[in-house]
Design a protein around this motif. Structure first.
Motif, short mmCIF file in Angstrom:
data_model
loop_
_atom_site.label_atom_id
_atom_site.label_comp_id
_atom_site.label_asym_id
_atom_site.label_seq_id
_atom_site.Cartn_x
_atom_site.Cartn_y
_atom_site.Cartn_z
N MET A 115 0.84 -1.21 0.00
CA MET A 115 0.00 0.00 0.00
C MET A 115 0.88 1.26 0.00
SD MET A 115 -3.16 0.88 -0.24
CE MET A 115 -4.22 -0.42 0.36
N ASP A 116 2.00 1.19 0.73
CA ASP A 116 2.90 2.35 0.76
C ASP A 116 3.56 2.57 -0.60
OD1 ASP A 116 2.37 2.82 3.45
OD2 ASP A 116 3.91 1.39 4.08
N ARG A 117 3.85 1.46 -1.30
CA ARG A 117 4.45 1.59 -2.64
C ARG A 117 3.45 2.22 -3.60
NH1 ARG A 117 8.47 -1.64 -1.75
NH2 ARG A 117 7.12 -3.28 -0.95
N ARG A 118 2.17 1.81 -3.50
CA ARG A 118 1.14 2.41 -4.36
C ARG A 118 0.98 3.90 -4.03
NH1 ARG A 118 -2.25 -2.00 -2.35
NH2 ARG A 118 -1.41 -3.82 -3.38
N GLN A 119 0.98 4.19 -2.73
CA GLN A 119 0.83 5.58 -2.30
C GLN A 119 1.98 6.43 -2.84
OE1 GLN A 119 -1.77 6.91 -0.66
NE2 GLN A 119 -0.79 8.90 -0.90
N LEU A 120 3.19 5.88 -2.87
CA LEU A 120 4.35 6.59 -3.40
C LEU A 120 4.10 6.99 -4.86
CD1 LEU A 120 7.34 7.52 -3.52
CD2 LEU A 120 7.92 5.18 -4.18
N LEU A 121 3.60 6.04 -5.66
CA LEU A 121 3.34 6.35 -7.07
C LEU A 121 2.27 7.42 -7.21
CD1 LEU A 121 4.29 5.58 -9.89
CD2 LEU A 121 2.45 3.94 -10.03
N TYR A 122 1.19 7.30 -6.43
CA TYR A 122 0.14 8.33 -6.46
C TYR A 122 0.73 9.72 -6.13
CZ TYR A 122 -3.85 5.09 -6.79
OH TYR A 122 -4.76 4.17 -7.21
N VAL B 22 -10.00 -10.95 3.05
CA VAL B 22 -10.84 -10.13 2.17
C VAL B 22 -10.31 -10.25 0.74
CG1 VAL B 22 -11.52 -7.76 1.62
CG2 VAL B 22 -11.46 -8.52 3.98
N ALA B 23 -11.23 -10.28 -0.24
CA ALA B 23 -10.85 -10.26 -1.66
C ALA B 23 -11.63 -9.13 -2.32
CB ALA B 23 -11.19 -11.59 -2.32
N ARG B 24 -10.91 -8.16 -2.91
CA ARG B 24 -11.56 -7.00 -3.50
C ARG B 24 -10.64 -6.36 -4.54
NH1 ARG B 24 -11.38 -3.79 2.28
NH2 ARG B 24 -9.14 -3.65 2.51
N PRO B 25 -11.22 -5.53 -5.44
CA PRO B 25 -10.38 -4.86 -6.43
C PRO B 25 -9.38 -3.91 -5.78
CG PRO B 25 -12.70 -4.80 -7.09
CD PRO B 25 -12.66 -5.28 -5.68
N VAL B 26 -8.28 -3.65 -6.47
CA VAL B 26 -7.18 -2.86 -5.90
C VAL B 26 -7.63 -1.45 -5.53
CG1 VAL B 26 -6.26 -2.16 -8.18
CG2 VAL B 26 -4.75 -2.17 -6.17
N LEU B 27 -8.50 -0.83 -6.32
CA LEU B 27 -8.92 0.54 -5.99
C LEU B 27 -9.88 0.57 -4.81
CD1 LEU B 27 -9.22 2.12 -9.54
CD2 LEU B 27 -7.46 2.53 -7.81
N THR B 28 -10.71 -0.47 -4.68
CA THR B 28 -11.56 -0.57 -3.49
C THR B 28 -10.69 -0.69 -2.24
OG1 THR B 28 -13.35 -1.58 -4.75
CG2 THR B 28 -13.37 -1.96 -2.37
N PRO C 288 -5.01 13.59 -20.39
CA PRO C 288 -3.74 12.97 -19.97
C PRO C 288 -3.97 11.62 -19.30
CG PRO C 288 -4.34 14.76 -18.50
CD PRO C 288 -5.31 14.80 -19.63
N CYS C 289 -3.12 10.66 -19.65
CA CYS C 289 -3.13 9.36 -18.97
C CYS C 289 -1.94 9.36 -18.04
CB CYS C 289 -3.00 8.22 -19.99
SG CYS C 289 -4.41 8.14 -21.09
N THR C 290 -2.20 9.33 -16.74
CA THR C 290 -1.12 9.65 -15.80
C THR C 290 -0.31 8.44 -15.33
OG1 THR C 290 -2.75 9.62 -14.02
CG2 THR C 290 -2.19 11.76 -14.97
N MET C 291 -0.96 7.27 -15.18
CA MET C 291 -0.21 6.16 -14.57
C MET C 291 -0.56 4.82 -15.19
SD MET C 291 -2.10 5.89 -10.87
CE MET C 291 -1.20 4.47 -10.28
N TYR C 292 0.33 3.85 -14.97
CA TYR C 292 0.20 2.50 -15.50
C TYR C 292 0.28 1.55 -14.31
CZ TYR C 292 1.63 -1.76 -18.06
OH TYR C 292 1.73 -3.04 -18.56
N ALA C 293 -0.81 0.82 -14.07
CA ALA C 293 -0.87 -0.02 -12.87
C ALA C 293 -1.79 -1.21 -13.11
CB ALA C 293 -1.39 0.80 -11.69
N SER C 294 -1.66 -2.21 -12.27
CA SER C 294 -2.57 -3.36 -12.31
C SER C 294 -2.74 -3.89 -10.90
CB SER C 294 -2.01 -4.47 -13.21
OG SER C 294 -0.97 -5.16 -12.54
#
Length: 587
Positions: A113-120, A156-162, A320-326
């Motif tokens: 989560m911290d790595r994702r937050q860094l990219l954001y 828990v199982a849920r989408p990454v943005l949720t 603009p397309c800002t980021m690439y993630a999955s």
């Protein structure tokens, strides 16, 4: 000044990490291998504590989700031993890609989560180099959570943005003038998609002069929001005129927060009525939100099909397309965000995971075998203009995992490559987050064809396309039928039922889009005259296709072919009901 120094610090970080691509990649791989050295998965390959690249490449195989599924299932069933990661698995992220019709389960650890937050945190510093004043207003972003479920073992199982929107990092984020949303957290976190959309739209209208950017995650999501406004503007204008909230909004936390935001504003209500009551919705975004500088949506890959409609509603605002993630990993960002959507390239940041690349050639696909692992190319060694399939190794424990994305190298930022997203491997049809491949479509058509047997009728040829002119978009399937007895032909009701059987056969992401998210419309079958597909072949051959190698395209988008097919349609049928879907996985 504090904000300016944060921006400068973020840009400096990007420069440093992209100047040291290969050393950073070696460091990341060593960290991942030492952190997970005692895991069951890595022990199988007898690395014996080695953290160097050569040992890793020679001993650890390249894998797909299906290779890992038995181990993933053990974790889902409650096995807490260190299988992939030495850190406890915190939850599963559900991918929009599917396996056997169900969303893939991606194990993740809380540190990710911290790595994702860094990219954001890097997105707006980059954007502020190209668009000034973004810290002087708000973003109208339509953000939603999706249904989550629990695995048998209780994770828990849920989408990454949720997962992200429900996290402490998002809910308790510090004030950032570049990231002030019009939507209150209470609306974003509301499970009911109508109440969530209604409240977010209402807030966006109330704060219309403060809005500097309008967006959603995907282009399709923003178009759904515009469609929602078309259907609900009268009630929204009523709420604004009277300062009272639509009684359909029953969520207590939304009602509480809106009591502080919603005040009677007859002038604004009249303005909305004037703008929305006519038939002309061209440039509606800039008419209602006049200070909008750009649309913040993904329009690469399958989302490119929505660009003309977005241009119509926005008057051609930049996209603009800002980021690439999955779900598996957040990869990188677009350092030239104002480029045209057709020129978008993403810089994969070498600190996010360990990245390798399998050379890709559609005309000469590489077959992977366990005995002779392919020679993968490192991030720093990819070649300009070449196509690759992305292979990732993550801190969560995925090793040499095939994501399925095909990328093309378009340039370099310092020593770090920039990639164009070409497509998702094997995806045939996509409207929103759904991804339907040829095998799945074929199976759905076989299942639907069973209903035709009692009429002595069969599907002799078919093709498809994703119709995005309607909102929400929907799948269109062209069928050519062979009827043995023309006096006993399938009824319109039976062909409508064929549409529903096809929908029931498609994966859970598609069915969720139909049932819970309302992001996909009812499937449509268009029956064409006999001989239509021969005409299609004749047309392809007239354009230079080899008669020996001609195969019916299972998905079409080329305008002359669409026109030919549509001119031969003899009947049109729609799914009469929504398919079955629940958050629980099919057993």
């Amino acid at each position: 000044m504090a904000v300016e120094s944060e921006v400068a610090k973020a840009l400096q970080f990007i420069e440093e990490v992209t100047r040291n691509t290969d050393p950073t990649q070696q460091k990341v791989l060593a960290e991942i291998l030492s952190q997970n050295a005692q895991t069951e998965y890595l022990k199988r390959f007898e690395l014996n504590g080695a953290t160097d690249r050569d040992t890793f490449k020679s001993k650890v195989p390249v894998v797909t989700y299906e290779d890992l599924q038995p181990d993933i299932q053990r974790i889902a069933n409650g096995d807490r031993s260190p299988i992939f990661s030495s850190h406890p698995i915190s939850e599963f992220l559900t991918s929009s890609g599917t396996s056997a019709g169900e969303r893939k389960l991606m194990p993740t650890i809380s540190a990710e989560m911290d790595r994702r937050q860094l990219l954001y945190s890097l997105l707006m510093p980059v954007m502020s180099q190209f668009v000034s004043g973004l810290d002087k207003g708000k973003a109208l972003h339509f953000l939603f959570i999706k249904a989550e479920t629990k695995t048998p073992g209780g994770l828990v199982a849920r989408p990454v943005l949720t997962s992200y929107y429900k996290s402490e990092q998002f809910r308790k984020r510090p004030f950032d003038p570049y990231n002030v949303l019009t939507s209150p957290n209470e609306a974003i976190l509301c499970q009911d998609s109508f109440q969530s959309m209604y409240t977010q739209m209402l807030c966006g209208l109330i704060m219309r002069h403060q809005v500097l950017r309008v967006g959603a995650v995907f282009a399709s999501g923003l178009l759904r929001a515009i469609r929602f406004l078309q259907l609900n503007w009268q009630q929204l204008a009523h709420d604004i005129k009277t300062g009272t909230l639509n009684p359909s909004i029953t969520d207590p936390s939304i009602k509480q927060c809106m009591s502080n935001i919603l005040q009677p504003d007859p002038d604004l209500a009249d303005f909305i009525t004037n703008e929305c009551s006519g038939d002309n919705w061209e440039r509606i975004i800039v008419r209602i939100w006049p200070n909008t500088k750009y649309l913040d949506v993904i329009v690469t890959g399958a989302m490119a099909q929505y660009i003309p409609t977005l241009d119509y509603y926005s008057g051609g605002l930049p996209k603009p397309c800002t980021m690439y993630a999955s779900s598996e990993c957040f990869f990188g960002l677009n350092l030239k965000p104002m480029s045209d959507p057709s020129d978008v390239s993403y810089t994969i940041l070498p600190n996010m995971g360990y990245f390798e690349f399998l050379p890709h050639d559609d005309s000469n696909p590489i077959t992977l075998s366990k005995d002779s692992p392919p020679r993968l190319v490192d991030l720093a060694d990819v070649e300009l203009g070449k196509f690759y399939e992305l292979i990732i190794t993550t801190y969560s424990g995925l090793c040499r995992y095939r994501v399925g994305d095909i990328l093309q190298v378009t340039g370099f930022h310092n020593s770090d490559p920039e990639f164009r997203f070409v497509r998702r491997k094997n995806v045939l049809l996509s409207i929103d987050a759904d991804k339907t491949d040829e095998a799945e479509l074929q199976k759905a058509i076989e299942n639907a064809s069973e209903l035709l047997k009692e009429f002595n009728t069969s599907v002799v040829e078919y093709t498809s396309y994703a119709d995005t002119k309607s909102i929400p978009g929907h799948y269109v399937i062209y069928w050519e039928l062979l009827m043995k007895d023309s006096s006993y032909r399938p009824t319109s009701q039976v062909l409508n039922q064929c549409c529903l059987v096809m929908e029931e056969s498609l994966n859970s992401v598609y069915r969720q889009g139909r049932v819970a998210d309302n992001s996909i419309g009812p499937l449509e079958i268009r029956v064409v005259k006999n001989g239509t597909f021969e005409e299609l072949m004749d047309y392809a051959i007239s354009r230079g296709a080899s008669i020996n190698q001609y195969k019916v395209p299972r998905c079409v988008s080329f305008t002359p072919i669409m026109e030919l097919l549509d001119s031969r349609v003899v009947s049109v049928h729609f799914s009469p009901a929504a398919p079955h879907w629940t958050p629980e996985r099919r057993r």
